[in-house]
Design an enzyme around this catalytic site. Structure first.
Site, PDB file in Angstrom:
ATOM      1  N   HIS A 115      85.197 115.766  90.283  1.00 56.67           N
ATOM      2  CA  HIS A 115      84.375 115.076  89.292  1.00 56.67           C
ATOM      3  C   HIS A 115      82.973 115.666  89.353  1.00 56.67           C
ATOM      4  O   HIS A 115      82.371 115.749  90.426  1.00 56.67           O
ATOM      5  CB  HIS A 115      84.343 113.578  89.581  1.00 56.67           C
ATOM      6  CG  HIS A 115      85.677 112.919  89.418  1.00 56.67           C
ATOM      7  ND1 HIS A 115      85.875 111.558  89.608  1.00 56.67           N
ATOM      8  CD2 HIS A 115      86.890 113.421  89.083  1.00 56.67           C
ATOM      9  CE1 HIS A 115      87.146 111.270  89.399  1.00 56.67           C
ATOM     10  NE2 HIS A 115      87.777 112.387  89.077  1.00 56.67           N
TER      11      HIS A 115
ATOM     12  N   TRP B 101      84.272 112.103  80.856  1.00 56.44           N
ATOM     13  CA  TRP B 101      84.055 110.664  80.967  1.00 56.44           C
ATOM     14  C   TRP B 101      82.986 110.267  79.957  1.00 56.44           C
ATOM     15  O   TRP B 101      81.907 110.811  79.966  1.00 56.44           O
ATOM     16  CB  TRP B 101      83.591 110.290  82.386  1.00 56.44           C
ATOM     17  CG  TRP B 101      83.542 108.801  82.524  1.00 56.44           C
ATOM     18  CD1 TRP B 101      82.515 107.964  82.143  1.00 56.44           C
ATOM     19  CD2 TRP B 101      84.580 107.958  83.020  1.00 56.44           C
ATOM     20  NE1 TRP B 101      82.854 106.667  82.379  1.00 56.44           N
ATOM     21  CE2 TRP B 101      84.114 106.626  82.920  1.00 56.44           C
ATOM     22  CE3 TRP B 101      85.853 108.204  83.552  1.00 56.44           C
ATOM     23  CZ2 TRP B 101      84.897 105.537  83.326  1.00 56.44           C
ATOM     24  CZ3 TRP B 101      86.618 107.129  83.956  1.00 56.44           C
ATOM     25  CH2 TRP B 101      86.139 105.813  83.837  1.00 56.44           C
TER      26      TRP B 101
ATOM     27  N   ASN C 161      91.407 106.921  92.268  1.00 54.64           N
ATOM     28  CA  ASN C 161      90.138 107.456  91.778  1.00 54.64           C
ATOM     29  C   ASN C 161      89.096 107.522  92.890  1.00 54.64           C
ATOM     30  O   ASN C 161      88.907 106.569  93.649  1.00 54.64           O
ATOM     31  CB  ASN C 161      89.596 106.566  90.656  1.00 54.64           C
ATOM     32  CG  ASN C 161      88.318 107.100  90.059  1.00 54.64           C
ATOM     33  OD1 ASN C 161      88.327 108.127  89.383  1.00 54.64           O
ATOM     34  ND2 ASN C 161      87.209 106.423  90.317  1.00 54.64           N
ATOM     35  N   GLU C 162      88.419 108.660  93.004  1.00 56.22           N
ATOM     36  CA  GLU C 162      87.287 108.855  93.915  1.00 56.22           C
ATOM     37  C   GLU C 162      87.474 108.055  95.210  1.00 56.22           C
ATOM     38  O   GLU C 162      86.710 107.137  95.499  1.00 56.22           O
ATOM     39  CB  GLU C 162      85.999 108.451  93.197  1.00 56.22           C
ATOM     40  CG  GLU C 162      85.759 109.287  91.953  1.00 56.22           C
ATOM     41  CD  GLU C 162      84.532 108.884  91.150  1.00 56.22           C
ATOM     42  OE1 GLU C 162      83.854 107.919  91.550  1.00 56.22           O
ATOM     43  OE2 GLU C 162      84.259 109.527  90.118  1.00 56.22           O
TER      44      GLU C 162
ATOM     45  N   ARG D 190      93.220 110.527  80.338  1.00 59.29           N
ATOM     46  CA  ARG D 190      93.284 109.941  81.681  1.00 59.29           C
ATOM     47  C   ARG D 190      93.000 108.448  81.531  1.00 59.29           C
ATOM     48  O   ARG D 190      91.940 108.059  81.047  1.00 59.29           O
ATOM     49  CB  ARG D 190      92.274 110.610  82.615  1.00 59.29           C
ATOM     50  CG  ARG D 190      92.305 110.108  84.067  1.00 59.29           C
ATOM     51  CD  ARG D 190      91.373 110.961  84.926  1.00 59.29           C
ATOM     52  NE  ARG D 190      91.358 110.581  86.326  1.00 59.29           N
ATOM     53  CZ  ARG D 190      90.358 109.899  86.913  1.00 59.29           C
ATOM     54  NH1 ARG D 190      89.310 109.511  86.193  1.00 59.29           N
ATOM     55  NH2 ARG D 190      90.413 109.615  88.195  1.00 59.29           N
TER      56      ARG D 190
ATOM     57  N   TYR E 294      79.194 115.540  88.273  1.00 56.19           N
ATOM     58  CA  TYR E 294      78.006 114.858  87.765  1.00 56.19           C
ATOM     59  C   TYR E 294      76.765 115.541  88.340  1.00 56.19           C
ATOM     60  O   TYR E 294      76.646 116.753  88.279  1.00 56.19           O
ATOM     61  CB  TYR E 294      78.087 113.353  88.071  1.00 56.19           C
ATOM     62  CG  TYR E 294      79.222 112.674  87.323  1.00 56.19           C
ATOM     63  CD1 TYR E 294      79.137 112.418  85.957  1.00 56.19           C
ATOM     64  CD2 TYR E 294      80.397 112.306  87.974  1.00 56.19           C
ATOM     65  CE1 TYR E 294      80.175 111.817  85.261  1.00 56.19           C
ATOM     66  CE2 TYR E 294      81.448 111.708  87.291  1.00 56.19           C
ATOM     67  CZ  TYR E 294      81.334 111.464  85.932  1.00 56.19           C
ATOM     68  OH  TYR E 294      82.363 110.877  85.252  1.00 56.19           O
TER      69      TYR E 294
ATOM     70  N   GLU F 108      86.669 114.413  85.754  1.00 54.40           N
ATOM     71  CA  GLU F 108      85.589 113.674  85.104  1.00 54.40           C
ATOM     72  C   GLU F 108      84.350 114.556  85.089  1.00 54.40           C
ATOM     73  O   GLU F 108      84.110 115.325  86.012  1.00 54.40           O
ATOM     74  CB  GLU F 108      85.223 112.381  85.856  1.00 54.40           C
ATOM     75  CG  GLU F 108      86.242 111.285  85.824  1.00 54.40           C
ATOM     76  CD  GLU F 108      85.709 110.014  86.488  1.00 54.40           C
ATOM     77  OE1 GLU F 108      84.465 109.897  86.650  1.00 54.40           O
ATOM     78  OE2 GLU F 108      86.526 109.153  86.849  1.00 54.40           O
TER      79      GLU F 108
END
Length: 456
Positions: free
Chosen positions: A235, A293, A166-167, A89, A237, A264
């Site tokens: 994503h 990531w 992105n995001e 990516r 996290y 991610e």
């Protein structure tokens, strides 16, 4: 990932954090149904799965690379491929926050992906945290960028997926509420302009969707795509610190027949400690793609997310070791895209596993797990009969069979004679414990399983 190169500290929702922070997630809820998908050419969504033009299932196994901030690191894609990835990516800029990557640069990135037999997911990073991050671009502005670089992408549908932005939203509830309508509008503009690629839609809430806005709205967005060719990206996290949260989110999409990747994730983060083992295990179990990531170049306090130090593939960090060489990691689960000659594993081994002679202190089992015209992939499992500090496996291939690329071992060939020596991280085995290495090979006809010798 939204904090990788920024150094300023700001306050978000009353909490002092790095430039982008996430709130705590509410409990999961809801489910949706969706129809199978079809696109005109290249990759497409079929029965909730990403498949290529020939209908081959494709599961992404790769990493993110911050190209727009490090355009000089031209060898990174080759290094990423060498470690076993099948996808990269690539971070691009629309010029709204950073220097725009123009048509020529995008075309060069695509050529680099193809030269290294990688599938390319291209993303516009300037949309990160819109509504909360000052200067962030809208999805509409991201579409404007894709239209400017369209010439670099025309005809590349077999190799490129377009990650719209992105995001694209932070945590501001008013803007997050527009995620579904804005994403559908962006998809419509791209389709009207002639984009036939699989489109990738990122979640809001800095990509983590703790509000479940994407989870609850994905079906309607998918239905709005006239090509039915949109893939959703979460994503993971700090919001995904618990295995149950990971499983709930992933299974919501698979149960609903909605296509999803983990676009991610990391092994640690300033907003919490994501459960990377659960992410890797359950994406493998569910057959979902993941893109960690990130390769290198992180700053702003999250340098620990670098997989290699200073873009040097010989200096893997603990995170790099984990995602490339650990259980359910890239080397263990990645399969090269069929468009480059790879293929999906068969449900059953092509041939019965062959267990070699006991040897000195260990045994080895060779299994052909997949084959395609002119090639195959094999795994070799080494089991210690006693405590080991190193192992060597050797065999002789049948005529016409050759090792092409190996992982989790140092593999050398002298004609048909092959020797595999443990890597630095998997040579020490307690009695009864196992490790697996693998390789892709070329073959004239169906590959045959050789007898193995294993010694410590």
């Amino acid at each position: 990932m939204v904090r990788r190169l920024l150094t300023a500290l700001v306050a978000l929702t009353g909490i002092a954090a790095l430039a982008f922070a996430w709130a705590s997630p509410p409990a999961p809820s809801g489910a949706h149904l969706t129809a199978s998908a079809q696109a005109d050419t290249g990759f497409r969504i079929e029965n909730g799965r990403l498949v290529d033009a020939a209908g081959n299932d494709f599961v992404m196994r790769g990493v993110n690379h911050a190209h727009t901030w490090y355009p000089q690191e031209t060898g990174s894609l080759a290094d990423i491929k060498e470690l076993g990835a099948n996808t990269v990516r690539v971070v691009l800029s629309s010029g709204d926050r950073w220097t725009e990557n123009g048509v020529a640069d995008v075309a060069a990135v695509v050529d680099d992906c193809k030269a290294n037999r990688l599938i390319c997911v291209l993303e516009v990073h300037d949309t990160t945290g819109y509504g909360e991050q000052s200067g962030a671009a809208t999805l509409d502005q991201a579409v404007d960028y894709w239209l400017r670089v369209q010439d670099a992408l025309h005809g590349e549908e077999d190799f490129v997926l377009v990650n719209i932005g992105n995001e694209p939203y932070g945590n501001d509830q008013a803007t997050v509420a527009n995620w579904a309508s804005d994403t559908s509008a962006a998809i419509g503009r791209l389709r009207d302009a002639g984009f036939h690629h699989t489109l990738v839609a990122d979640a809001p809430n800095w990509g983590q969707d703790w509000s479940h806005t994407m989870r609850d709205g994905a079906a309607s967005v998918f239905a709005s795509d006239p090509h039915a060719n949109t893939l959703f990206s979460i994503h993971m996290y700090g919001v995904y610190a618990q295995e149950s949260t990971v499983v709930s989110y992933l299974e919501h999409f698979t149960n609903a027949g909605l296509p999803l990747i983990v676009g991610e994730f990391g092994h640690d983060h300033s907003d919490g400690n994501p459960d990377e083992d659960a992410i890797l295990e359950h994406t493998r179990r569910l057959g979902l793609g993941y893109l960690g990531w990130s390769w290198s170049g992180n700053g702003g306090g999250v340098e620990y997310l670098d997989m290699v130090e200073g873009f040097d593939p010989e200096r893997l960090t603990p995170w790099g070791e984990r995602i490339f060489h650990g259980p359910d990691g890239i080397a263990e689960t990645s399969v090269e895209a069929p468009v480059y000659g790879g293929g999906e594993p068969t449900e059953e081994p092509t041939e019965e596993p062959t267990e070699g002679p006991g040897g000195d202190g260990c045994e080895a089992v060779y299994t052909v797990v997949q084959e395609w015209s002119g090639g195959f992939r094999a795994d070799v499992t080494v089991t210690a009969a006693e405590d080991l500090t190193g192992w060597t496996v050797s065999w002789t291939h049948a005529p016409g069979q050759h090792v092409v690329h190996a992982w989790n071992a140092e593999v050398t060939s002298d004609g048909p004679d092959v020797t595999a020596v443990n890597a630095s991280y998997n040579g020490t085995l307690a009695s009864g414990r196992s490790t697996t290495f693998g390789f892709t090979g070329s073959s004239e006809g169906s590959p045959r399983v050789p007898a193995l010798t294993c010694r410590s």
